[in-house]
Write an enzyme that holds these catalytic residues in place. Sequence first.
Site: not given
Ligand code: NPG
Length: 372
Positions: A139, A165, A167, A193, A218, A243, A267, A295
């Site tokens: 990400s 991915k 953001k 995302d 997403e 999500d 998640k 994640g």
């Molecule tokens: O690789 O752990 C990872 C992070 C992936 O982008 C990621 N997570 O919105 O999915 C999400 C975002 C996130 C991270 C959301 C931390 C909330 C807390």
Amino acid sequence: MKPTEIELRRVAIPLVAPFRTSFGTQHTRELGLVRVRTEQSEGWGELVTMTAPVYSSEYTDGALAVLRDHLIPMLARAAADKGGLDPWAVAPALAPVKGHRMAKAALETAVLDAWLRERSLSMAQWLGATRDKVAAGVSVGIMDSVPQLLDAVGGYLAEGYLRIKLKIEPGWDLEPVAAVRERFGDDVLLQVDANTAYTLADAPLLARLDPFDLLLIEQPLEEEDIRGHAELARRIKTPVCLDESIVSARSAADAIALGACAVVNIKPGRVGGYLEARRIHDVCAAHAVPVWCGGMLETGLGRAANVALAALPGFTLPGDTSASDRYYRTDITEPFVLKDGHLDVPHEPGLGRTPIPELLAAVTETSEWITL
Ligand code: NPG
């Protein structure tokens, strides 16, 4: 199994680079750890909340308080009433507390880890994993400029990540996607995302992503806007993935039935734990809806459990299951390492990872033990 003591720990781990999403920028990962001691073993669960309630309503200090003041006393009563506990008993025991799924997930995972260790079973075996390695995606946060983004993406592709991915947020969407496609070509598995940053009025803008052949978009709209996602899905070609909106197997079944999503990000923290995560996997599989493992910038503990989950057969898309060094210079467990774009699924009992005491001590801010 009889839990005797539970530890609540707050840790703060510096990130290798700031991680910017549509809800803010993180420099340090401040999360919680739950450790359950039983007469025979010990288990860990990661509390994946953020410092502030900006991804979901939970946040680390609030979740630690809910655990201390409500969830742990309830679990203790249930264990005393029944003369012991197993992982299936945790969610029903905690059901009187509304919401607080990340806190519940951390406690259930710690119980599960201890229970699996007592039986010398790995999480992957117990979940029904069918693979011994999982494809790793990465990400990529919002950057200050497109050249900076292209450098970051190029670096991850060179490391071997199998899916990118990006953001996105209003003002950082078409241009970065177009630039990544132009530089790295059409073969790169690419998705975006939005973390709820758009409204249905943005449908014409989001439709302009159609030509870029993205795997999915997403969570474009607000968490509660299931109907809006269904309407958006009719107006754009990019498959809609949810999500934040998916908090249980029931909400997944509803979203699918209403046409609000074609893909689901699972998640475990967001849905209350690995038992519910597996139910969502099963519901999606029954509807032929592909899933992937999200994640939350987990340490090696949460990552280990996620990698085991991502080895179930319905996880047909690469997840945000990146290597430890994507986030941390030093993890608190033996790190996960990228090998040909994959992470190995742990086969040791329980989560297959435990914190390394010196590394854990170095990032610990507070710790308290509760005797049951
Ligand atoms: O690789 O752990 C990872 C992070 C992936 O982008 C990621 N997570 O919105 O999915 C999400 C975002 C996130 C991270 C959301 C931390 C909330 C807390």
